[in-house]
Design an enzyme around this catalytic site. Structure first.
Site, mmCIF file in Angstrom:
data_model
loop_
_atom_site.group_PDB
_atom_site.id
_atom_site.type_symbol
_atom_site.label_atom_id
_atom_site.label_comp_id
_atom_site.label_asym_id
_atom_site.label_seq_id
_atom_site.Cartn_x
_atom_site.Cartn_y
_atom_site.Cartn_z
ATOM 1 C CB CYS A 2 10.803 -4.621 -16.485
ATOM 2 S SG CYS A 2 9.534 -5.611 -15.690
ATOM 3 N N GLY A 28 15.907 -6.542 -13.420
ATOM 4 C CA GLY A 28 15.020 -7.691 -13.297
ATOM 5 C C GLY A 28 15.767 -8.976 -13.547
ATOM 6 C CG ASN A 102 10.468 -0.216 -16.477
ATOM 7 O OD1 ASN A 102 11.273 0.702 -16.482
ATOM 8 N ND2 ASN A 102 10.105 -0.802 -15.357
ATOM 9 N N GLY A 103 7.018 -0.821 -15.735
ATOM 10 C CA GLY A 103 6.094 0.024 -14.980
ATOM 11 C C GLY A 103 4.964 -0.807 -14.426
ATOM 12 C CB CYS A 237 10.303 6.524 -10.303
ATOM 13 S SG CYS A 237 10.829 5.501 -8.922
ATOM 14 C CE1 TYR A 243 18.680 -1.460 -4.503
ATOM 15 C CE2 TYR A 243 16.786 -1.508 -5.953
ATOM 16 C CZ TYR A 243 17.786 -2.166 -5.283
ATOM 17 O OH TYR A 243 17.904 -3.519 -5.401
ATOM 18 C CG ASP A 348 20.137 1.950 -1.672
ATOM 19 O OD1 ASP A 348 18.972 1.524 -1.656
ATOM 20 O OD2 ASP A 348 21.130 1.198 -1.806
ATOM 21 C CB CYS A 435 6.455 9.666 -8.398
ATOM 22 S SG CYS A 435 5.414 8.598 -7.356
ATOM 23 C CB CYS A 438 7.322 4.706 -1.753
ATOM 24 S SG CYS A 438 8.835 5.392 -2.447
#
Ligand code: AMP
Length: 457
Positions: A2, A28, A102-103, A237, A243, A348, A435, A438
């Site tokens: 978001c 978003g 956002n999160g 992040c 990206y 990316d 972080c 992923c």
């Protein structure tokens, strides 16, 4: 994911929030909303769809007051419905609370269960609504203290904007997962997910909201800050640099353009493509990385793939069928550039592989002799629980296949991903404090006990 924007102390607050949201549209596209507040009154417009379609001049005239906030939403928790559009607004005996988030809150289901057991009635399926209920119950006096109380025990990623009465409050989780910056426009205070939203309203960037910090701006312009217990390390992040954010933004204090160029250069060092004729990007998110690759490799950069700008982000489609059909609608190759050539396609990331497979087929059909793909992030092997929509491991191509297997699946002659260390070494202020769960599987928190329930809708 978001985008959030807030402004306090400006006569045209809602109009500026509207402008700011245009610059956060990429974060978003499912729904958008603006809420303004003035002397105990709140006014809201929330709608499904794009910022450009939702806020007519007539509607905007209803958003009066010197305080406003806006939100663009791409659902990662809760379904894509109008009830889940933000900013969330509740009126209760203590006044009103407005919230934009956002999160992703990893323990929202447990907190919600507890609140419901005590009689709370939820009006959405969003994880963020638990904070609203907590805020309504908070006993602390000042808005920033109320928010600190409400956030006690809330886990996961959050950059937040909240209106309590006539006070605008901004907060970031102690790990700094998602970006949030603060700026000034004459006497007004402005907050936004990315600096490009400050640029569009003409505000100057002051600083980031610090991880774990809560900043309150009172109606008279007084600014108070409260620093919560700092986390032992940051978990910003890294995918924001790879990206998500716009290249004309600074996030986490660093330039997104510089980050992506460095990623592209590093990628070219790790996986050169000798003998190729040229490099091209999958526009727009990999443009800067492709530039970096071209600079480092000495290969020319060509505009071999044209993107239709009137189609939204491929991936930001909640269903698979929506995504498939969009590849061709969104991209068209330039045959005159590609015919007979050996080409390097830089993107990316590869997530599901759907877009990529479709693109490679298009590039080959346009006459390319060899297609070498280079990716400026490592293979995505796990879901994100902190706000990026990559939820199911089963859908991630790199969770099921080796790099060679992926190359076969997507139909390229060679495939090279940047290494994890290469990526973390290339981004500003790396390699520590990010972080990368992923990519690495190193989740900084325990994964949610009920991951599916994260998507409460
Ligand atoms: P796929 O074909 O599913 O692997 O999608 C890859 C494309 O989606 C790449 O061009 C990326 O730029 C883009 N992408 C990666 N992550 C996301 C995300 N979380 N949301 C939207 N688009 C994404």
């Amino acid at each position: 994911m978001c985008g959030i924007f807030g402004i306090s102390g400006h006569p045209d607050a809602a109009a500026l929030a509207h402008l700011g949201l245009y610059s956060l549209q990429h974060r978003g596209q499912e729904s958008a909303g603006i809420v303004s507040a003035h002397q105990g009154e709140v006014h809201a417009i929330r709608a499904m769809g794009l910022v450009s379609d939702q806020f007519s001049p007539e509607k905007m005239r209803t958003l009066v007051g010197p305080l406003a906030m806006g939100h663009t939403r791409y659902s990662t928790a809760g379904s894509s419905t109008i009830e889940n559009a933000q900013p969330a607004l509740v009126r209760f005996k203590g006044g009103h609370i407005v919230l934009a988030h956002n999160g992703n809150l990893t323990n929202a289901p447990e907190i919600r269960d507890g609140l419901e057991a005590e009689g709370s009635i939820f009006s959405s399926t969003m994880d963020s609504e638990v904070i609203v209920h907590r805020l309504a119950k908070a006993r602390a006096e000042k808005p920033e203290e109320k928010l600190a109380e409400a956030l006690e025990g809330v886990e996961g990623a959050y950059s937040l904007l909240v209106i309590v009465g006539d006070t605008l409050v901004a907060a970031r989780d102690p790990f700094g997962w998602r970006p949030l910056v603060m700026g000034r426009l004459n006497g007004a205070l402005v907050f936004a997910s990315e600096t490009c939203a400050l640029d569009i309203v003409g505000a100057t960037v002051e600083r980031e909201v610090r991880p774990g910090e809560i900043v309150a701006v009172a109606a008279d312009g007084a600014v108070r800050t409260l620093q919560r217990t700092p986390a032992p390390e940051l978990h910003r992040c890294v995918f924001e640099y790879v990206y998500f954010a716009r290249p004309d933004s600074r996030v986490f204090g660093g330039s997104v353009d510089r980050a992506r160029r460095a990623l592209g250069r590093r990628l070219a060092q790790e996986h050169p493509a000798p003998g190729a004729d040229f490099v091209f990007s999958v526009p727009d998110s990999s443009n800067s990385a492709a530039l970096g690759f071209a600079e480092e490799s000495g290969l020319p950069l060509e505009l071999a793939l044209i993107r239709n700008h009137y189609v939204g982000r491929t991936f930001i489609q909640p269903t698979q069928s929506g995504r498939d059909a969009k590849v061709k609608v969104k991209y068209n190759p330039v045959r005159e550039i590609l015919e007979g050539k050996s080409v390097v396609m830089v993107d990316d990331s590869i997530v599901r592989g759907t877009t990529t497979r479709g693109l490679v087929a298009l590039i080959r059909a346009a006459g390319a002799r060899e297609v070498h793909m280079r990716v400026s992030s490592p293979p995505i092997t796990g879901p994100c629980y902190y706000g990026i929509d990559t939820p199911d491991r089963g859908q991630l191509i790199a969770a099921r296949h080796s790099v060679e297997g992926i190359a076969k699946e997507i139909g390229v002659d060679s495939l090279g991903y940047i290494s994890l260390d290469g990526m973390l070494g290339a981004v500003p202020d790396g390699p520590e404090g990010f972080c990368h769960a992923c990519f690495s599987g190193k989740y900084p928190t325990k994964p949610p006990t009920v991951p599916e329930k994260l998507r409460l809708g």
